[in-house]
Design an enzyme around this catalytic site. Structure first.
Site, PDB file in Angstrom:
ATOM      1  N   ILE A  14       0.813  -1.215   0.000  1.00 45.91           N
ATOM      2  CA  ILE A  14       0.000   0.000   0.000  1.00 45.91           C
ATOM      3  C   ILE A  14       0.848   1.266   0.000  1.00 45.91           C
ATOM      4  O   ILE A  14       0.305   2.373  -0.038  1.00 45.91           O
ATOM      5  CB  ILE A  14      -0.969   0.026   1.201  1.00 45.91           C
ATOM      6  N   GLY A  17       8.590   3.811  -0.338  1.00 44.23           N
ATOM      7  CA  GLY A  17       9.419   4.993  -0.206  1.00 44.23           C
ATOM      8  C   GLY A  17      10.876   4.640  -0.420  1.00 44.23           C
ATOM      9  O   GLY A  17      11.212   3.500  -0.771  1.00 44.23           O
ATOM     10  N   MET A  19      13.229   4.267   1.766  1.00 44.35           N
ATOM     11  CA  MET A  19      13.839   3.404   2.770  1.00 44.35           C
ATOM     12  C   MET A  19      12.972   2.214   3.154  1.00 44.35           C
ATOM     13  O   MET A  19      13.413   1.348   3.909  1.00 44.35           O
ATOM     14  CB  MET A  19      14.156   4.206   4.038  1.00 44.35           C
ATOM     15  N   VAL A  22       5.418  -0.418   2.615  1.00 45.98           N
ATOM     16  CA  VAL A  22       4.378  -0.713   3.598  1.00 45.98           C
ATOM     17  C   VAL A  22       3.360  -1.660   2.983  1.00 45.98           C
ATOM     18  O   VAL A  22       2.910  -1.456   1.853  1.00 45.98           O
ATOM     19  CB  VAL A  22       3.692   0.581   4.085  1.00 45.98           C
ATOM     20  N   LYS A  37       5.652  -2.348   7.902  1.00 40.41           N
ATOM     21  CA  LYS A  37       6.657  -1.549   7.204  1.00 40.41           C
ATOM     22  C   LYS A  37       7.932  -2.378   7.139  1.00 40.41           C
ATOM     23  O   LYS A  37       8.548  -2.674   8.173  1.00 40.41           O
ATOM     24  CB  LYS A  37       6.909  -0.230   7.923  1.00 40.41           C
ATOM     25  N   ASP A 135       9.115  13.948   9.721  1.00 40.12           N
ATOM     26  CA  ASP A 135       8.555  13.836   8.364  1.00 40.12           C
ATOM     27  C   ASP A 135       7.049  14.068   8.384  1.00 40.12           C
ATOM     28  O   ASP A 135       6.276  13.274   7.850  1.00 40.12           O
ATOM     29  CB  ASP A 135       8.890  12.465   7.771  1.00 40.12           C
TER      30      ASP A 135
END
Length: 315
Positions: A14, A17, A19, A22, A37, A135
């Site tokens: 879903i 990124g 790093m 998810v 994650k 973030d």
């Protein structure tokens, strides 16, 4: 389907990124949906070590707040070159991200202020535990039937942590980074408050407080000029506009604390937010343009009021 530790069955990716990625997953032991994650294995310049991720997951797991997506578990899977790729199991927050919602344009100011009040309440809980999110952005805020949920506390950092990223690499989303983060200063709650100011500005106007088309132009504009002032918005209380400007101050000491911001924004829309009893670990800053708050008000803990219709738009 891949299953981690014989317990978490990964069903659908879903999010992805630089790093991590998810997954929507199913916890076979407790028979419930969760978000997992999975950190990307060993990319150059990125510290995704098991010990660091475990330490940050432990810090995030201490956060118990209605506007924070809870961290349930931590583990490792043997999918990387060294056989040790860490993953974090979190609450699966069902709803629409603020980023998706803002694609249709700015929010009605009542909704924008309510959303940012709840985001700030979540940050106040984190800051009270010495945790800096780093973030805060629309993609990490989800609007659920039960209220706002702030995501990605699983990779937040303790207050005062030095920036150990390689020279030339920026940790976070450039548009939401405080000026001191661009200079690689240690993480502080004030950096989160700068990001909150950008978030509030974006929710109210549908654009960033800087004019730029690319990340390079954005960083250049950030260093050359102050953020654009909020345009006139009919009905918006002046203290909210002042708060937004104070959050965007270059000097971290001029920005309000997350607790102060949560209470002021909630009062502006006559809402109630859940704020922590403990005071933030960083000294509280008060701007002359902000309403004074009593100690009793600052310590008040209330249940969230009924939520407005998130679909309401400006105008």
């Amino acid at each position: 389907m891949r299953t981690l530790d014989g317990r978490y069955r990964l069903e659908q990716r879903i999010g992805i990124g630089g790093m991590s990625e998810v997954w929507r997953a199913h916890d076979a032991v407790l028979d419930r949906p969760v978000a997992v994650k999975v950190m990307s294995p060993g990319q150059e310049g990125q510290d995704t070590s098991v010990e660091r991720i475990r330490a940050e997951a432990r810090s995030a797991a201490r956060l118990v707040h209605p506007n924070v997506a809870f961290v349930h578990d931590f583990g490792t899977c043997g999918t990387g070159p060294d056989g040790q790729v860490p993953y974090i199991v979190m609450e699966l927050a069902e709803g629409e991200t603020l980023a998706e919602h803002l694609r249709a344009g700015p929010l009605d100011w009542h909704i924008a202020v309510r959303v940012c009040a709840e985001v700030s309440a979540a940050l106040a809980a984190a800051h009270a535990h010495g945790i800096v999110h780093r973030d805060v952005k629309p993609a990490n805020v989800i609007l659920t039937p039960a209220g706002v949920k702030v995501l990605d506390f699983g990779i937040a950092t303790p207050c005062g942590t030095p920036d150990r990223s390689p020279e030339g690499m920026v940790v976070g989303t450039p548009a939401y980074l405080a000026p001191e983060q661009l200079e690689r200063a240690p993480a502080t709650p004030a950096a989160d408050m700068y990001a909150l100011g950008v978030l509030l500005y974006y929710c109210l106007t549908g654009r960033l407080p800087y004019q730029a088309d690319t990340a390079t132009q954005l960083l250049g504009a950030r260093r050359r000029q102050p953020p654009s002032p909020l345009p006139q918005i009919e009905g918006l209380p002046p203290e909210v506009a002042d708060l937004c400007a104070n959050c965007l101050a270059d000097d971290p000491a001029q920005r309000p604390s997350s607790l102060m911001a949560a209470l002021l924004l909630a009062e502006a829309v006559d809402a109630r937010v859940y704020v922590p009893m403990r005071q933030p670990t960083a000294p509280r800053q008060r701007s002359a343009s902000m309403s004074p708050w009593s100690e009793r008000a600052a310590a008040e803990v209330t249940e969230a009021a009924p939520l407005p219709d998130w679909s309401t738009r400006a105008g």
